[in-house]
Design an enzyme around this catalytic site. Structure first.
Site, PDB file in Angstrom:
ATOM      1  N   PRO A   1      37.965  39.341  40.572  1.00 20.07           N
ATOM      2  CG  PRO A   1      37.734  38.789  42.826  1.00 20.07           C
ATOM      3  CD  PRO A   1      37.050  38.667  41.501  1.00 20.07           C
ATOM      4  CG  ASN A   2      43.013  40.364  43.247  1.00 27.37           C
ATOM      5  OD1 ASN A   2      43.264  41.547  43.428  1.00 27.37           O
ATOM      6  ND2 ASN A   2      42.466  39.607  44.175  1.00 27.37           N
TER       7      ASN A   2
ATOM      8  NE  ARG B   1      46.510  37.196  42.283  1.00 25.30           N
ATOM      9  CZ  ARG B   1      45.402  36.470  42.211  1.00 25.30           C
ATOM     10  NH1 ARG B   1      44.665  36.505  41.118  1.00 25.30           N
ATOM     11  NH2 ARG B   1      45.031  35.745  43.228  1.00 25.30           N
TER      12      ARG B   1
ATOM     13  CE1 TYR C   1      45.806  32.764  39.253  1.00 29.15           C
ATOM     14  CE2 TYR C   1      47.388  33.805  40.722  1.00 29.15           C
ATOM     15  CZ  TYR C   1      46.204  33.127  40.521  1.00 29.15           C
ATOM     16  OH  TYR C   1      45.421  32.818  41.601  1.00 29.15           O
TER      17      TYR C   1
ATOM     18  CG  ASN D   1      39.068  33.006  36.467  1.00 25.38           C
ATOM     19  OD1 ASN D   1      38.809  32.939  37.664  1.00 25.38           O
ATOM     20  ND2 ASN D   1      40.291  32.842  35.985  1.00 25.38           N
TER      21      ASN D   1
ATOM     22  CB  ALA E   1      39.065  35.273  45.643  1.00 26.96           C
TER      23      ALA E   1
ATOM     24  CD  GLU F   1      33.784  27.020  38.688  1.00 20.74           C
ATOM     25  OE1 GLU F   1      34.572  27.124  39.638  1.00 20.74           O
ATOM     26  OE2 GLU F   1      32.737  26.332  38.739  1.00 20.74           O
TER      27      GLU F   1
ATOM     28  CG  HIS G   1      39.087  28.238  38.527  1.00 22.40           C
ATOM     29  ND1 HIS G   1      38.859  29.400  39.219  1.00 22.40           N
ATOM     30  CD2 HIS G   1      37.955  27.511  38.615  1.00 22.40           C
ATOM     31  CE1 HIS G   1      37.633  29.370  39.718  1.00 22.40           C
ATOM     32  NE2 HIS G   1      37.057  28.241  39.357  1.00 22.40           N
TER      33      HIS G   1
ATOM     34  NE  ARG H   1      46.665  28.733  43.958  1.00 18.97           N
ATOM     35  CZ  ARG H   1      46.236  29.937  43.611  1.00 18.97           C
ATOM     36  NH1 ARG H   1      45.393  30.084  42.606  1.00 18.97           N
ATOM     37  NH2 ARG H   1      46.640  31.008  44.268  1.00 18.97           N
TER      38      ARG H   1
END
Length: 137
Positions: free
Chosen positions: A9-10, A17, A22, A71, A74, A95, A97, A104
């Site tokens: 998502p996103n 964004r 990012y 990735n 969330a 995985e 990110h 964060r």
């Protein structure tokens, strides 16, 4: 070698964004660069904001591809279903990110994917994907 990148998502909003987190580049632009950088690798890309679609894509690729770069956005921190899908397949998963999730919010420190991933790459911006692909070669 056949590798699929699966984004959650996103991540379709990369370049728009939170550019301070990012960056300014869209994933589609970056993906084209990866295809040029890795001409001997068949690279595919899938993005969805929908948890079930991500699970279905993991299951679809999970027995026939050489690698999955995931990735989950969330969903990394909330989806037991995606974690279970990674556990259920035989294709290795890295995985990824873009940001350092440990620098964060505290809820981003938990991953339901990590325990069953071949490895984890975090915090190198979009280069995290390149590093993941290199780990399969």
């Amino acid at each position: 070698m056949k590798i699929i990148i699966i984004n959650g998502p996103n991540l379709n909003l990369l370049g728009k964004r939170e550019p301070e987190v990012y960056g300014n580049e869209t994933f589609e632009t970056y993906f084209k660069k990866l295809q040029i950088q890795f001409p001997n690798v068949t690279l595919e890309y899938f993005q969805s904001n929908i948890e079930g679609e991500i699970i279905s894509k993991i299951q679809e690729a999970g027995f026939t591809y050489d690698g999955i770069v995931l990735n989950a956005g969330a969903y990394t921190h909330t989806s037991i279903g995606i974690g279970d899908a990674v556990k259920a397949i035989t294709t290795p998963v890295i995985e990824v990110h873009i940001s350092n999730t440990f620098s964060r919010e505290s809820f981003r420190h938990q991953s339901y994917i990590s325990a069953n991933a071949k490895g984890i790459i975090i915090g190198f911006g979009l280069q995290s994907y390149e590093l993941a692909i290199k780990s399969f070669i």
